[in-house]
Design an enzyme around this catalytic site. Structure first.
Site, mmCIF file in Angstrom:
data_model
loop_
_atom_site.group_PDB
_atom_site.id
_atom_site.type_symbol
_atom_site.label_atom_id
_atom_site.label_comp_id
_atom_site.label_asym_id
_atom_site.label_seq_id
_atom_site.Cartn_x
_atom_site.Cartn_y
_atom_site.Cartn_z
ATOM 1 N N LYS A 287 -50.640 11.420 -9.199
ATOM 2 C CA LYS A 287 -48.978 12.426 -8.849
ATOM 3 C C LYS A 287 -49.166 13.100 -7.673
ATOM 4 O O LYS A 287 -47.968 13.273 -6.772
ATOM 5 C CB LYS A 287 -48.988 13.464 -10.118
ATOM 6 C CG LYS A 287 -47.466 13.709 -10.492
ATOM 7 C CD LYS A 287 -47.439 14.192 -11.784
ATOM 8 C CE LYS A 287 -46.154 15.315 -11.972
ATOM 9 N NZ LYS A 287 -45.903 15.866 -12.667
ATOM 10 N N ARG A 288 -50.322 13.807 -7.582
ATOM 11 C CA ARG A 288 -50.293 14.877 -6.497
ATOM 12 C C ARG A 288 -50.412 13.846 -5.323
ATOM 13 O O ARG A 288 -49.642 14.227 -4.452
ATOM 14 C CB ARG A 288 -51.719 15.018 -7.330
ATOM 15 C CG ARG A 288 -51.806 16.227 -6.179
ATOM 16 C CD ARG A 288 -53.161 17.193 -6.506
ATOM 17 N NE ARG A 288 -54.251 16.186 -6.240
ATOM 18 C CZ ARG A 288 -54.581 15.352 -5.036
ATOM 19 N NH1 ARG A 288 -54.780 16.031 -3.859
ATOM 20 N NH2 ARG A 288 -56.378 14.365 -5.720
#
Ligand code: GLU
Length: 518
Positions: A287-288
């Site tokens: 996600k990051r």
């Protein structure tokens, strides 16, 4: 050759918005089901109450619908398949109203607690599972003790369980007494010692694991809820799932599942673990990472970001699979025809956002100008309504080839609907000292032009007249004119655009630019 009746499931946990990896898993399941005339089941794996997110299930259903994937069974299933009856296996367990999603319901694991209890009892009875009464602290102490004595990753396993409080070590009457007294317990899988678990994965080939490295997996937690492993296996069996198609991150759970199938005496479904989705800069697309690389992570961001669903589907289909020729554009229906597991790759698939935008362009351009115009009206009525319908359709025609997404049409084509409020600073650099005078001259000639002659051809010849008279390059006037009319340094054909904007507005914009920009 697939001989079984194909039933596959997408089994997300409602712990947040449906991310793009989950969407690809659901797509591969859907394509596989349709390819084989099988059934696509949606099962909500919501046994971990602490991670439950309100609205996540609705988001999953909406995402699948947006992509055009119809669910045959499960929450959000539209219609029952012909011939489906309300009396499938497991039906006797269901609570009132649980049937309407399909014959194997309920399809939310939180509604199937009684089923898991019943099946766990079978494992206790045949010695494949046992009660463990240790508190969390006691288990922790055991681990710490072992770490100190040099075991880096201690487990509750064949060896260590011998010194713990469980139904394998305690006398039978004490176990009975504890159960009757309501002492808290978990139920663990009795993992055999030194066994090799082997299975054939459709994508990865033969995979084998040693039980030595496995924990005696908790099957039922102290709150009575099953763990993922138990619920997943019981449900895949009871829902008659023929093929488990899921992300590679679940591969390491599969040996536990195979042991469970063996413990129940059931035949496991065919397993297929999909390759990881990788970031363009390397490594798993977390996600990051996605965020830092400007890649939307959740399906809902693609919906609100005005991506074409067909483009996302086509792109995701190719993220780990290809039909084996150099064709690239395929509708969902065609993908259903083409999709086979043997063409899914083993290696990680790199998420190329540019490629997705390319797909988006292809699907946007396929749509008629009328269709896009109607969509724009729905997206931003106030802005777009100011323009007559036919002009809007023409404007779409001028812009369509220049954008990747429909919302960019509104951005790039804003000048069609309203006078530019300001000039793009990059374009402003091209506004030179003589620009105002040239634009002023152009305006004068357009003003003198009879209204009936105001069209793209005469607007162009007026410009040619001036540059020829003065012996200057085309761009010397063209660029400031574009800046004055559109506020931008690039865009669709300027003469066609001016013809569309209309005489009055063009004259007004030219005058205002001369005055404002000097
Ligand atoms: N509930 C798991 C998930 O969230 C399902 C994994 C599987 O398909 O077995 O992805």
């Amino acid at each position: 050759m697939i001989s079984k009746n194909v039933r596959v499931r997408f089994a997300p946990s409602p712990t947040g918005f449906l991310h793009i990896g989950g969407l690809r898993t659901s797509l591969y399941n859907y394509l596989f089901a349709r390819h084989h005339g099988g059934t696509f089941v949606l099962r909500i794996e919501d046994t971990d109450q602490s991670r439950y997110v309100e609205g996540a299930e609705a988001d999953i259903i909406r995402s699948l619908e947006w992509c055009g994937m119809t669910v045959d069974e499960g929450p959000g299933a539209h219609a029952e398949k012909p011939g489906a009856h309300h009396d499938g296996p497991g039906a006797h367990h269901d609570g009132p109203g649980a049937h309407h999603d399909g014959p194997f319901g309920p399809y939310r694991q939180s509604e199937r607690k009684a089923i898991y209890a019943e099946y766990t009892q079978k494992l206790i009875d045949n010695g494949s599972a046992y009660y463990a009464f240790d508190t969390a602290d006691e288990v922790e102490e055991m681990r710490e003790r072992l770490i100190k004595s040099g075991n880096p990753s201690p487990k509750y396993d064949y060896i260590t369980r011998q010194s713990m409080k469980n139904s394998l070590t305690l006398p039978e009457d004490e176990v009975k007494r504890r159960l009757e007294a309501g002492d808290p317990y978990v139920i663990r899988l009795n993992v055999p010692r030194n066994k090799t678990v082997k299975f054939e994965d459709e994508i990865r080939g033969v995979v084998s694991f040693e039980t030595k490295g496995l924990d005696d997996q908790v099957l039922i937690k102290s709150d009575g809820m099953p763990t993922y492993h138990l619920a997943n296996v019981v449900d895949d069996h009871l829902m008659q799932i023929s093929h488990v198609i899921r992300g590679e991150e679940w591969l390491s759970s599969t040996p536990k599942h195979i042991l469970l199938y063996e413990a129940f005496g059931w035949e496991p479904p065919v397993m297929a673990h999909l390759p990881l989705i990788m970031s363009p800069s390397g490594g798993k697309l977390s996600k990051r990472k996605a965020e830092s690389e400007g890649i939307p992570v959740n399906t809902k961001d693609y919906i609100s970001g005005h991506y074409e669903p067909e483009a996302l589907v086509n792109f995701l289909a190719y993220l780990g699979w290809s039909p084996g020729d150099d064709s690239e554009i395929h509708s969902l229906e065609e993908l259903c025809e083409l999709f086979t597991l043997d063409r899914v790759s083993k290696g990680g698939a790199v998420f190329n956002h540019k490629k997705l935008l390319w797909y988006n362009e292809q699907y946007l351009r396929q749509q008629s100008d009328e269709t896009i115009a109607a969509r724009l009206r729905a997206m931003d009525g106030d802005l777009v309504d100011a323009m007559p319908k036919q002009n809007l359709v023409t404007a779409v025609g001028l812009l369509k080839e220049r954008v990747s997404k429909i919302d960019e049409l509104l951005e790039m084509g804003r000048f069609f609907f309203e006078d530019p409020q300001e000039v793009d600073p990059a374009a402003m650099k091209k506004w030179k000292e003589d620009s105002a005078e040239l634009v002023g001259e152009y305006r004068k000639r357009v003003d003198a032009m009879p209204s009936s002659a105001f069209d793209a051809t005469s607007l162009k010849s007026t410009l040619e007249e001036i540059v020829n008279e003065r012996g200057i390059g085309f761009g010397k006037l063209m660029m400031p004119l574009r800046i004055a009319v559109t506020g931008q340094g690039f865009g669709p054909d300027l003469f066609e655009s001016m013809a569309l904007i209309g005489r009055e507005a063009v004259l007004r914009r030219l005058a205002s630019a001369v005055e404002r920009l000097g």
